[in-house]
Design a protein around this motif. Structure first.
Motif, PDB file in Angstrom:
ATOM      1  N   LEU A 150       8.545  41.032  53.703  1.00 57.99           N
ATOM      2  CA  LEU A 150       8.483  42.281  54.456  1.00 57.99           C
ATOM      3  C   LEU A 150       7.959  43.402  53.553  1.00 57.99           C
ATOM      4  CD1 LEU A 150      11.918  42.131  56.311  1.00 57.99           C
ATOM      5  CD2 LEU A 150       9.665  42.001  57.387  1.00 57.99           C
ATOM      6  N   PRO A 151       7.166  44.331  54.088  1.00 62.92           N
ATOM      7  CA  PRO A 151       6.636  45.414  53.259  1.00 62.92           C
ATOM      8  C   PRO A 151       7.709  46.197  52.504  1.00 62.92           C
ATOM      9  CG  PRO A 151       5.521  45.366  55.375  1.00 62.92           C
ATOM     10  CD  PRO A 151       6.630  44.363  55.462  1.00 62.92           C
ATOM     11  N   GLY A 152       8.827  46.498  53.176  1.00 67.18           N
ATOM     12  CA  GLY A 152       9.887  47.265  52.518  1.00 67.18           C
ATOM     13  C   GLY A 152      10.464  46.545  51.319  1.00 67.18           C
ATOM     14  N   LEU A 153      10.665  45.222  51.455  1.00 69.84           N
ATOM     15  CA  LEU A 153      11.235  44.459  50.342  1.00 69.84           C
ATOM     16  C   LEU A 153      10.202  44.163  49.259  1.00 69.84           C
ATOM     17  CD1 LEU A 153      13.500  44.168  52.519  1.00 69.84           C
ATOM     18  CD2 LEU A 153      14.034  41.995  51.440  1.00 69.84           C
ATOM     19  N   LEU A 154       8.927  44.063  49.638  1.00 68.76           N
ATOM     20  CA  LEU A 154       7.883  43.922  48.629  1.00 68.76           C
ATOM     21  C   LEU A 154       7.785  45.189  47.771  1.00 68.76           C
ATOM     22  CD1 LEU A 154       5.095  42.145  50.718  1.00 68.76           C
ATOM     23  CD2 LEU A 154       6.455  41.142  48.873  1.00 68.76           C
ATOM     24  N   LYS A 155       7.972  46.350  48.384  1.00 64.06           N
ATOM     25  CA  LYS A 155       7.992  47.603  47.625  1.00 64.06           C
ATOM     26  C   LYS A 155       9.218  47.658  46.708  1.00 64.06           C
ATOM     27  CE  LYS A 155       5.550  50.115  51.276  1.00 64.06           C
ATOM     28  NZ  LYS A 155       5.657  51.137  52.357  1.00 64.06           N
ATOM     29  N   LEU A 156      10.339  47.161  47.203  1.00 67.34           N
ATOM     30  CA  LEU A 156      11.550  47.087  46.385  1.00 67.34           C
ATOM     31  C   LEU A 156      11.324  46.167  45.188  1.00 67.34           C
ATOM     32  CD1 LEU A 156      14.438  48.220  46.423  1.00 67.34           C
ATOM     33  CD2 LEU A 156      15.132  46.224  47.759  1.00 67.34           C
ATOM     34  N   ARG A 157      10.658  45.025  45.435  1.00 68.55           N
ATOM     35  CA  ARG A 157      10.320  44.100  44.354  1.00 68.55           C
ATOM     36  C   ARG A 157       9.442  44.798  43.313  1.00 68.55           C
ATOM     37  NH1 ARG A 157      12.225  39.542  42.426  1.00 68.55           N
ATOM     38  NH2 ARG A 157      12.231  40.903  40.626  1.00 68.55           N
ATOM     39  N   ARG A 158       8.506  45.608  43.792  1.00 62.20           N
ATOM     40  CA  ARG A 158       7.618  46.342  42.890  1.00 62.20           C
ATOM     41  C   ARG A 158       8.421  47.263  41.966  1.00 62.20           C
ATOM     42  NH1 ARG A 158       3.755  50.251  45.956  1.00 62.20           N
ATOM     43  NH2 ARG A 158       3.315  48.347  47.162  1.00 62.20           N
ATOM     44  N   LEU A 159       9.425  47.940  42.535  1.00 60.42           N
ATOM     45  CA  LEU A 159      10.277  48.842  41.743  1.00 60.42           C
ATOM     46  C   LEU A 159      11.086  48.065  40.708  1.00 60.42           C
ATOM     47  CD1 LEU A 159      11.620  51.097  44.641  1.00 60.42           C
ATOM     48  CD2 LEU A 159       9.968  51.772  42.890  1.00 60.42           C
ATOM     49  N   ILE A 160      11.632  46.915  41.123  1.00 65.84           N
ATOM     50  CA  ILE A 160      12.418  46.096  40.197  1.00 65.84           C
ATOM     51  C   ILE A 160      11.554  45.629  39.036  1.00 65.84           C
ATOM     52  CG2 ILE A 160      13.673  43.911  39.965  1.00 65.84           C
ATOM     53  CD1 ILE A 160      14.553  44.304  42.922  1.00 65.84           C
ATOM     54  N   ASP A 161      10.355  45.124  39.343  1.00 70.17           N
ATOM     55  CA  ASP A 161       9.456  44.612  38.309  1.00 70.17           C
ATOM     56  C   ASP A 161       9.016  45.716  37.344  1.00 70.17           C
ATOM     57  OD1 ASP A 161       9.672  42.117  39.444  1.00 70.17           O
ATOM     58  OD2 ASP A 161       7.747  42.208  40.498  1.00 70.17           O
ATOM     59  N   ALA A 162       8.959  46.949  37.848  1.00 69.76           N
ATOM     60  CA  ALA A 162       8.544  48.072  37.011  1.00 69.76           C
ATOM     61  C   ALA A 162       9.693  48.642  36.176  1.00 69.76           C
ATOM     62  CB  ALA A 162       7.946  49.178  37.886  1.00 69.76           C
TER      63      ALA A 162
END
Length: 388
Positions: A150-162
């Motif tokens: 889902l777009p919202g969780l992919l953005k969350l993943r992006r924050l975690i990875d960063a």
């Protein structure tokens, strides 16, 4: 490249249970039909892979209508016949949970690669049996874990990875909405969802999701505590007949992760929504916080965090909601189910990685079983490691 001819390869897919809401909308229309309409799945060697589905189910009229609507030539009410057909490479299952394991077992024995909805079975023992059978026979296998895409969780993943959150502290998951009882407004979920004997219950349904979301984003689960409830004791079925609800329609879970993060997950079909989406996930860390929905994600960094003071004697001076920033899209997001379908098809044909297998599906069933045990015995329950 001049002189190089790229090929289109067909792959036969048995789609069992696509006359249901999820099977029709997400798996047939928005995934397989959409992939066919776009010209197939592009492979890394330049070839394309074209799904060739055969729709399988018990209702001939529905199957025939769906096939005609989406220009699909093949449909059948005979599962065994489609399993015996060598042009079919993959078996997909989105039936009700109580019917799934038996059909998957037949498909594995027929040598078909397996892709299916979750829960993969009604018990952990049966889910593990399927994972072990698939491993022994060597068929490739996968389980739908759509919320990861889902777009919202992919953005969350992006924050975690960063590293946005610094040290992650806690996660709060809020899911649900009001499902009408069927008396003065028709219910928007099937009646079997509220009957334990038919495989219903929100713990069985949603804890399979929480398992893969938590494992893939926040850390491995060490233990679980859960209380379920049947808030609405009676509902009306699709024929307008009153029935007694025997399965939980709400669950309140707490999860302790191996890394010390605490996750709370409230799931309910008896709650009225006052939040940005039907699903919201709030993550708090030492350096910042985020709230993700199905498509959007908002953040508040440490340096932008307001400093409220408790004082109920004056009007609240803060507009807390306005103090969060949107995470930009920065990419085009496709349908979550379709994205995972494309990954699985490439896994089958080109052996590209696909970690979400039947063992991962069994982990979801395990968490549901342990949550039900916790509710029954009113205790914390350890979550042991699963292997096949």
């Amino acid at each position: 490249m001049k002189g190089v001819t790229f090929m289109q390869q067909k792959i036969g897919i048995i789609m069992n249970g696509v006359t249901g809401r999820m099977g029709t909308n997400q798996h047939l229309i928005r995934s397989i039909a959409a992939i066919r309409n776009q010209g197939g799945v592009a492979l890394s060697n330049g070839d394309t892979l074209m799904p060739d589905p055969v729709l399988v189910g018990r209702n001939q009229e529905k199957l025939e209508k769906l096939a005609e609507q989406h220009s699909i030539k093949r449909w059948s009410t005979n599962l065994e016949e489609t399993l015996a057909d060598k042009q079919n490479d993959i078996y997909f299952d989105s039936q009700t949970t109580v019917r799934r394991a038996d059909s998957i077992r037949k498909a594995i024995k027929a040598g078909k690669h397996i892709y299916c909805e979750k829960p993969t079975a009604t018990s952990l023992e049966e889910s593990l049996e399927l994972a072990r059978l698939a491993k022994r026979t060597g068929v490739k296998n996968g389980v739908v874990q759509d919320k990861l895409f889902l777009p919202g969780l992919l953005k969350l993943r992006r924050l975690i990875d960063a590293g946005f959150f610094g040290k992650m502290l806690s996660v709060r998951i809020e899911f649900g909405y009001w499902v009408f009882e069927g008396d003065w407004q028709e219910g928007q979920r099937p009646s079997w969802n509220y009957r334990e004997e038919d495989g219903g219950g929100i713990i069985v349904d949603m804890f399979a999701h929480w398992r893969y979301v938590i494992d893939n984003l926040f850390g491995n689960i060490r233990s679980v505590s859960c209380i379920g409830a049947i808030h609405i004791p009676q509902r009306l079925d699709e024929q307008g007949n009153k029935y007694t609800c025997t399965a939980d329609d709400a669950a309140y879970g707490t999860f302790e992760l191996e890394n010390g993060v605490v996750v709370q997950a409230n799931s309910s079909w008896a709650v009225r929504v006052i939040r940005d989406d039907l699903l919201t996930i709030q993550v708090d860390g030492t350096e910042g916080s985020a709230v993700a929905g199905l498509r959007d994600c908002k953040t508040q960094h440490r340096v932008n965090t307001p400093k409220p003071v408790w004082n109920p004697d004056i009007p609240n001076p803060h507009d807390f909601l306005s103090q969060w920033e949107e995470v930009p899209d920065n990419q085009t997001f496709d349908n979550a189910f379709k994205v995972q379908w494309e990954l699985f098809l490439k896994h089958v044909v080109a052996d590209e990685p696909f970690p979400w297998d039947l063992l991962e599906g069994a982990k979801g069933t395990q968490l549901s079983d342990l949550a039900l045990k916790s509710w029954k015995e009113r205790c914390w329950v350890e979550v042991p490691e699963l292997t096949v």
